[in-house]
Design an enzyme around this catalytic site. Structure first.
Site, short mmCIF file in Angstrom:
data_model
loop_
_atom_site.label_atom_id
_atom_site.label_comp_id
_atom_site.label_asym_id
_atom_site.label_seq_id
_atom_site.Cartn_x
_atom_site.Cartn_y
_atom_site.Cartn_z
N TYR A 137 -0.96 0.28 5.37
CA TYR A 137 -1.26 -0.89 4.55
C TYR A 137 -0.56 -2.10 5.16
O TYR A 137 0.67 -2.17 5.18
CB TYR A 137 -0.79 -0.65 3.11
CG TYR A 137 -1.10 -1.76 2.12
CD1 TYR A 137 -1.91 -2.85 2.44
CD2 TYR A 137 -0.60 -1.71 0.83
CE1 TYR A 137 -2.19 -3.84 1.52
CE2 TYR A 137 -0.87 -2.70 -0.11
CZ TYR A 137 -1.66 -3.77 0.26
OH TYR A 137 -1.92 -4.76 -0.65
N LYS A 165 -5.49 -0.51 6.07
CA LYS A 165 -5.93 -1.43 5.03
C LYS A 165 -5.49 -2.82 5.47
O LYS A 165 -4.30 -3.14 5.46
CB LYS A 165 -5.33 -1.09 3.67
CG LYS A 165 -5.74 -2.08 2.57
CD LYS A 165 -5.02 -1.79 1.25
CE LYS A 165 -5.35 -2.85 0.21
NZ LYS A 165 -4.59 -2.67 -1.05
#
Length: 307
Positions: A137, A165
């Site tokens: 992330y 992400k």
């Protein structure tokens, strides 16, 4: 590993539901998650920032993972790991793997702002502790740690790192990652109001937020895009844009929970220190969502998941 490395499509980062006494509401989570499953989402991500991870114990996170798995069927459920201490993150990865997570979405060791060497060491230690595929992330806007394409290149030697992400708020990053690393990572849009733009640049999916309140429209955008029906996807995305904007806020949790309350009959209870919206702020978000519902489009016939 091969199956997990092919994560693709709509992976909503689900909210955590609470009862009035502040305890976890397992039944309401199951109901809301099932609505997303029924709409055709491709996976679930639990206990992220939108899931109020910072207020949850590790035992609660594992309970939430179990709820999501109970309704997910054969869809992967990823457990978010955002612990500040690497050893705590490793322990959660070990426990999550034993509890049946399909993989992890991992954040840096917050709130410390690690340098690249520290960031890579943290991610590697967590991934190896869990032994499952990891979605990295990257959200430098919120967390102050930027996992750049060059850092991703260094991390590429670890096979457990399979996806990113991408939430840098810079649409150029998708192209930069692909230009440097080809298809080494599955790339997921991490900012709601940059999702379709990310697809156009080559992203493989969307870690969605506002779509929790509008899951069928969320799925339709992705499936229509994948089917080459771009104008139809864009029309739905343009309709959804004012609501997607409420994801890009320090109060995204309260905003999206209020949207869920209005659109799917849930509630907007949060765990302190967060409190539900009040006053003008609540009225503004309510007006956006209610106007979206009033103008809700009729969805075109969708292609199958295999298309």
């Amino acid at each position: 590993m091969a199956k997990a490395a092919n994560w693709e499509g709509i992976f909503p980062a689900v909210t955590t539901k609470f009862r009035e006494d502040g305890s976890i509401d397992h039944a309401e989570m199951a109901r809301c998650y099932q609505l997303n499953i029924d709409a055709g989402i491709d996976g679930l991500i639990v206990c992220g920032s939108l899931g109020e991870a910072s207020t949850l114990t590790q035992d609660e996170k594992l309970d939430i993972l179990a709820v999501a798995r109970s309704v997910a069927g054969n869809r992967p459920v990823l457990l978010t790991i955002s612990d500040g201490a690497t050893r705590d993150a490793q322990r959660l990865a070990e426990r999550g793997a034993a509890a049946g997570a399909a993989g992890f979405m991992v954040l840096p060791g917050l709130p410390y702002k690690s340098d690249p060497r520290e960031t890579i060491a943290h991610y590697t230690a967590v991934a190896r502790a869990g032994g499952l595929p990891v979605m990295i992330y990257n959200n430098p806007v919120a967390y102050g740690v930027d996992i750049t394409p060059s850092i991703l290149a260094e991390m590429a030697a670890e096979p457990l790192f399979v996806a990113v992400k991408e939430s840098s708020d810079d649409i150029r990053r998708v192209t930069d990652i692909i230009n440097l690393l080809g298809d080494r990572y599955r790339i997921f849009a991490g900012v709601d109001n940059l999702a379709l733009e990310s697809f156009a640049m080559g992203a493989n999916g969307w870690v969605a937020g506002v779509g929790l309140a509008f899951p069928r429209e969320n799925v339709a955008i992705w499936r229509l895009y994948k089917a080459g029906r771009f104008e139809e996807a864009r029309a739905i995305y343009r309709w959804m844009k004012p609501m997607l904007d409420i994801d890009v806020s320090a109060r995204l949790v309260q905003n999206i929970k209020l949207a869920e309350m209005i659109a799917i009959g849930s509630n907007d209870r949060c765990r302190a220190p967060r409190l539900p919206l009040i006053g003008e702020e609540r009225a503004r978000i309510t007006a956006i969502v209610e106007e979206g519902i009033r103008r809700r489009p009729t969805l075109p016939a969708l292609v199958s998941e295999a298309a």
